[in-house]
Design an enzyme around this catalytic site. Structure first.
Site, PDB file in Angstrom:
ATOM      1  N   HIS A 149      32.841  22.489  -2.610  1.00 54.50           N
ATOM      2  CA  HIS A 149      33.047  21.038  -2.634  1.00 54.50           C
ATOM      3  C   HIS A 149      34.048  20.654  -1.559  1.00 54.50           C
ATOM      4  O   HIS A 149      35.110  21.275  -1.439  1.00 54.50           O
ATOM      5  CB  HIS A 149      33.583  20.599  -3.999  1.00 54.50           C
ATOM      6  CG  HIS A 149      34.115  19.191  -4.008  1.00 54.50           C
ATOM      7  ND1 HIS A 149      35.453  18.902  -4.135  1.00 54.50           N
ATOM      8  CD2 HIS A 149      33.480  18.000  -3.865  1.00 54.50           C
ATOM      9  CE1 HIS A 149      35.622  17.587  -4.087  1.00 54.50           C
ATOM     10  NE2 HIS A 149      34.445  17.024  -3.924  1.00 54.50           N
ATOM     11  N   SER A 150      33.735  19.666  -0.742  1.00 55.79           N
ATOM     12  CA  SER A 150      34.648  19.098   0.254  1.00 55.79           C
ATOM     13  C   SER A 150      35.164  20.198   1.184  1.00 55.79           C
ATOM     14  O   SER A 150      34.372  20.844   1.857  1.00 55.79           O
ATOM     15  CB  SER A 150      35.762  18.340  -0.467  1.00 55.79           C
ATOM     16  OG  SER A 150      36.407  17.434   0.397  1.00 55.79           O
ATOM     17  N   LEU A 151      36.479  20.450   1.237  1.00 53.46           N
ATOM     18  CA  LEU A 151      36.984  21.550   2.070  1.00 53.46           C
ATOM     19  C   LEU A 151      36.269  22.851   1.733  1.00 53.46           C
ATOM     20  O   LEU A 151      35.907  23.627   2.620  1.00 53.46           O
ATOM     21  CB  LEU A 151      38.489  21.721   1.875  1.00 53.46           C
ATOM     22  CG  LEU A 151      39.107  23.010   2.442  1.00 53.46           C
ATOM     23  CD1 LEU A 151      38.979  23.060   3.962  1.00 53.46           C
ATOM     24  CD2 LEU A 151      40.563  23.147   2.012  1.00 53.46           C
ATOM     25  N   GLY A 187      33.272  23.219   0.670  1.00 51.81           N
ATOM     26  CA  GLY A 187      31.942  23.169   1.247  1.00 51.81           C
ATOM     27  C   GLY A 187      31.960  23.399   2.744  1.00 51.81           C
ATOM     28  O   GLY A 187      31.041  24.006   3.309  1.00 51.81           O
ATOM     29  N   HIS A 229      33.310  11.086  -4.788  1.00 46.95           N
ATOM     30  CA  HIS A 229      33.457  12.331  -4.042  1.00 46.95           C
ATOM     31  C   HIS A 229      33.589  13.545  -4.957  1.00 46.95           C
ATOM     32  O   HIS A 229      33.170  14.647  -4.592  1.00 46.95           O
ATOM     33  CB  HIS A 229      34.687  12.204  -3.133  1.00 46.95           C
ATOM     34  CG  HIS A 229      34.889  13.355  -2.205  1.00 46.95           C
ATOM     35  ND1 HIS A 229      33.913  13.783  -1.317  1.00 46.95           N
ATOM     36  CD2 HIS A 229      35.954  14.192  -2.018  1.00 46.95           C
ATOM     37  CE1 HIS A 229      34.376  14.805  -0.616  1.00 46.95           C
ATOM     38  NE2 HIS A 229      35.592  15.079  -1.027  1.00 46.95           N
TER      39      HIS A 229
END
Length: 288
Positions: free
Chosen positions: A102-104, A106, A266
């Site tokens: 997820h996010s960073l 990902g 998010h």
């Protein structure tokens, strides 16, 4: 038992990492990587839904949650984390594993899959495909900003002390537009008790500017190296720094990628874990 997490400690040359693990270690491994200033608690709702036939290990990346910080005088850059991830694979003896980010997390998962395609089975991404970028003409200013922040770091103000957990949770709710329950999953693992209350356990150096960012052209070229079956789950409406056009161009570089959109924000995997788990299970079931 899939729903109950076990604490794990992973000693590496880069420092000691903490992790939460769900499921049977004899099952195929799924390594889960959280977002910037989050921690393994970010997967508290999603991981149990995936652990019936997977061994799900959610890391606290270095400097986050309960993992160790860098030594004094050193600085964080996400490219250094690929050594971390290889160390985790080697610690568990995994020749190959699925990645969930997820996010960073990902960002790390997608570039790791491009760098080491032989070590990644499926690639499951939530709100991320490659890193934030910069225009080439901004590179000098970015580097100067990062170096100025590093030089000023010792004089930064002391950490804010929250009188109780509820105050820290309220701060996280306000910062990320999270529900109270979602924020609690991250905050309970992301604070440490001090005299007078709690402070964030994450390393303050994580908030300093990155000295170097890739250009968008560089990222597109790297994403073309991904060979894993890839699922990308994006929030709807789109997150401001993940605009539709940019994400579509990035996804076009990954052969056979499946992109799905789910209503939410998010932290979709935490706020609506069932929907994300459903997308993952459908992706796994469809091998065509």
């Amino acid at each position: 038992m899939a729903g109950r997490a076990e604490e794990r400690t992973i000693p590496l040359a880069q420092g000691v990492l903490a992790a939460k693990a769900w499921g049977d270690p004899r099952h195929a491994p799924l390594l889960a990587l959280h977002g910037w200033l989050d921690n393994a608690g970010s997967f508290d709702r999603l991981a149990p839904l995936l652990a019936h036939d997977r061994y799900v290990v959610a890391l606290d990346l270095r400097g986050h949650g309960r993992s160790s910080h860098l030594p004094d005088g050193e600085w964080y850059h996400y490219v250094d984390r690929f050594d971390e991830l290889r160390g985790v694979f080697d610690h568990f003896g995994w020749a190959r594993a699925d990645l969930l980010g997820h996010s960073l997390g990902g960002t790390l998962a997608s570039l790791f899959a491009a760098l080491y395609p032989e070590r990644v089975g499926a690639l499951l991404l939530v709100e991320a495909l490659g890193p934030l970028t910069n225009e080439a003409g901004n590179a000098l200013a970015q580097l100067r900003r990062a170096l100025d922040q590093r030089a000023a770091y010792p004089s930064r103000r002391p950490l804010r002390i929250y009188p109780d957990l509820d105050a820290a949770i309220a701060a996280r709710v306000a910062a990320n537009a999270l529900s109270e329950a979602a924020a609690r999953s991250i905050v309970e693992r992301g604070v440490v008790a001090v005299e007078g209350g709690y402070v964030w356990s994450s390393d303050p150096r994580l908030t300093l500017a990155s000295p170097v960012r890739f250009t968008e052209a560089q990222v597109l070229a790297m994403l073309a190296g991904i060979r894993a079956r890839t699922l990308l789950v994006l929030a709807e409406p789109a997150t401001s720094y993940l605009p539709d056009a940019m994400m579509a161009a990035r996804a076009a570089q990954v052969a056979g990628i499946r992109v799905v959109h789910r209503p939410g924000n998010h932290h979709l995997h935490l706020e609506d874990a069932a929907s994300v788990a459903e997308a993952i299970q459908a992706f796994r079931a469809d091998r065509g």
